[in-house]
Design an enzyme around this catalytic site. Structure first.
Site, PDB file in Angstrom:
ATOM      1  N   SER A  41       0.830  -1.323  -0.435  1.00  0.00           N
ATOM      2  CA  SER A  41       0.046  -0.161  -0.196  1.00  0.00           C
ATOM      3  C   SER A  41       1.033   1.045   0.235  1.00  0.00           C
ATOM      4  CB  SER A  41      -1.140   0.505   0.850  1.00  0.00           C
ATOM      5  OG  SER A  41      -0.241   0.128   2.211  1.00  0.00           O
ATOM      6  N   VAL A  43       0.823   4.210   2.165  1.00  0.00           N
ATOM      7  CA  VAL A  43       1.523   4.492   2.946  1.00  0.00           C
ATOM      8  C   VAL A  43       2.443   4.026   3.807  1.00  0.00           C
ATOM      9  CG1 VAL A  43       0.603   6.129   4.825  1.00  0.00           C
ATOM     10  CG2 VAL A  43      -0.566   6.201   2.617  1.00  0.00           C
ATOM     11  N   CYS A  44       2.253   2.346   3.227  1.00  0.00           N
ATOM     12  CA  CYS A  44       2.705   1.561   4.178  1.00  0.00           C
ATOM     13  C   CYS A  44       4.104   1.463   3.397  1.00  0.00           C
ATOM     14  CB  CYS A  44       2.174   0.388   4.239  1.00  0.00           C
ATOM     15  SG  CYS A  44       0.774   0.402   5.526  1.00  0.00           S
ATOM     16  N   SER A  45       4.295   1.436   1.744  1.00  0.00           N
ATOM     17  CA  SER A  45       6.130   1.133   1.331  1.00  0.00           C
ATOM     18  C   SER A  45       6.543   2.953   1.690  1.00  0.00           C
ATOM     19  CB  SER A  45       4.836   1.408  -0.125  1.00  0.00           C
ATOM     20  OG  SER A  45       4.021  -0.243  -0.450  1.00  0.00           O
ATOM     21  N   MET A  48       7.474   2.374   5.125  1.00  0.00           N
ATOM     22  CA  MET A  48       8.955   1.229   5.825  1.00  0.00           C
ATOM     23  C   MET A  48      10.091   2.089   5.262  1.00  0.00           C
ATOM     24  SD  MET A  48       7.908  -0.982   7.933  1.00  0.00           S
ATOM     25  CE  MET A  48       6.467  -0.081   8.813  1.00  0.00           C
TER      26      MET A  48
END
Length: 151
Positions: A41, A43-45, A48
């Site tokens: 996703s 935002v998650c990418s 991280m």
């Protein structure tokens, strides 16, 4: 959600298809747990990738970061390779969300982890926690501040 001075519940999760990591293995080091909704996703990418860039700063505080989501170990492997991540992504896959539930950050409605951060001290006690809105990258400022307060 677990708070400051709560003892961090121990867990064992897959970090690779054939390797498990146990939280208690990190006793004597500070640990950052970064729960996030899903690999791939946007935002998650971004979140991280930011933590990957921050690894040298985390190391200055003798801190290890562990990403945790309900994605499978195989999904994590592909995601970490594609993003060139140099820290473990742990699969809270089976039983789904079991660890997130222990930390009070499982979203029953969505069936995924909430976006939450925990800084755990060398004795295994939570010293800082933060719940971010799902669509917002919480960044690293709070983590660094919490690590500075451990000194």
């Amino acid at each position: 959600m677990l708070q400051k001075n709560d003892v961090a519940p121990d867990f064992t999760l897959y970090a690779t298809p054939d390797q498990k990591i146990k939280l208690s293995e990190f006793k004597g080091r500070n640990v950052i747990l970064a729960f996030y909704p899903a690999d791939w996703s946007p935002v998650c990418s971004d979140q991280m990738a930011l933590y990957n860039e921050m690894l040298k700063y985390f190391k200055k505080y003798d801190a290890e970061i562990l990403g945790i989501s309900v994605d499978s170990k195989w999904c994590h492997l592909a995601f970490a390779q594609s993003r060139k991540l140099h820290f473990p992504l742990l699969a809270d896959f089976e039983a789904k969300g079991e660890v997130a539930k222990k930390y009070g950050v499982y979203d029953e409605e969505e069936g995924e982890c909430k976006r939450a951060l925990f800084v755990i001290d060398k004795e295994g006690v939570i010293q800082w926690s933060y719940l971010s809105p799902t669509a917002v990258n919480p960044g690293a400022d709070g983590i660094i501040e919490a690590l500075e307060n451990l000194k």
